[in-house]
Write an enzyme that holds these catalytic residues in place. Sequence first.
Site, short mmCIF file in Angstrom:
data_model
loop_
_atom_site.label_atom_id
_atom_site.label_comp_id
_atom_site.label_asym_id
_atom_site.label_seq_id
_atom_site.Cartn_x
_atom_site.Cartn_y
_atom_site.Cartn_z
N ASP A 134 33.97 -36.45 35.05
CA ASP A 134 33.16 -35.40 34.47
C ASP A 134 33.90 -34.10 34.74
O ASP A 134 35.05 -34.11 35.17
CB ASP A 134 31.73 -35.41 35.03
CG ASP A 134 31.68 -35.14 36.53
OD1 ASP A 134 32.64 -34.56 37.08
OD2 ASP A 134 30.67 -35.49 37.14
N HIS A 147 27.98 -39.89 42.16
CA HIS A 147 28.43 -38.56 42.60
C HIS A 147 27.88 -37.47 41.68
O HIS A 147 27.45 -36.42 42.14
CB HIS A 147 29.96 -38.51 42.64
CG HIS A 147 30.50 -37.17 43.02
ND1 HIS A 147 30.84 -36.22 42.09
CD2 HIS A 147 30.73 -36.62 44.23
CE1 HIS A 147 31.29 -35.14 42.72
NE2 HIS A 147 31.23 -35.37 44.02
N CYS A 148 27.88 -37.75 40.39
CA CYS A 148 27.43 -36.75 39.41
C CYS A 148 25.99 -36.31 39.64
O CYS A 148 25.66 -35.14 39.44
CB CYS A 148 27.54 -37.32 38.00
SG CYS A 148 29.20 -37.79 37.50
N ILE A 149 25.15 -37.26 40.05
CA ILE A 149 23.72 -36.91 40.16
C ILE A 149 23.34 -36.43 41.55
O ILE A 149 22.19 -36.05 41.78
CB ILE A 149 22.82 -38.09 39.74
CG1 ILE A 149 22.98 -39.28 40.68
CG2 ILE A 149 23.07 -38.48 38.29
CD1 ILE A 149 21.99 -40.40 40.45
#
Length: 170
Positions: free
Chosen positions: A34, A156-158
């Site tokens: 991302d 990791h993104c959330i």
Amino acid sequence: MGDEDAVARSGILLYRLPGTSSASRRPQRSMGADASASPWRITAPGRAVVHTQPDPGHPDHQVSQEVTDILRAATDARGERIEVVELLAPTVAEADGELLDYSYLNRYVTNRAVLLGAFDDPRDAEAAAVLQHAHPDREIVQVDARDIFRFGGGIHCITQQQPLQERAWN
């Protein structure tokens, strides 16, 4: 940015590796990335874990090889070679005709554990073992992450965690 220097601009990730002066540009969608991720992580001084796509037919294969080669040639801030630990990508690459962006690097690191995505994939256990080596002082806990990835994110993104950084003061 610390030991790992990755900058995202205009949908392109720029990776500047320790010991190099050049940047490698890659499309944002590559390797589960991302706007704040890269296909490698520093897990300890002088040690990098890199997402490796061994399937030559997969769109991430070439870039994962390039990143691995760059890391193997790089040195850390002390001028020493980086220990490169390859973390093979899950074998499951498609669902319902759609390319999946599963990555074991998209994980949650806490002070005492690492929450690692599992994908009902033959490489899930191997990924846990590799990350146990990379994080010897943390418990590796696998969680089914297929729905998180299916809806465009990763562990990791959330979470956007910030583990405690212990410093030794002289």
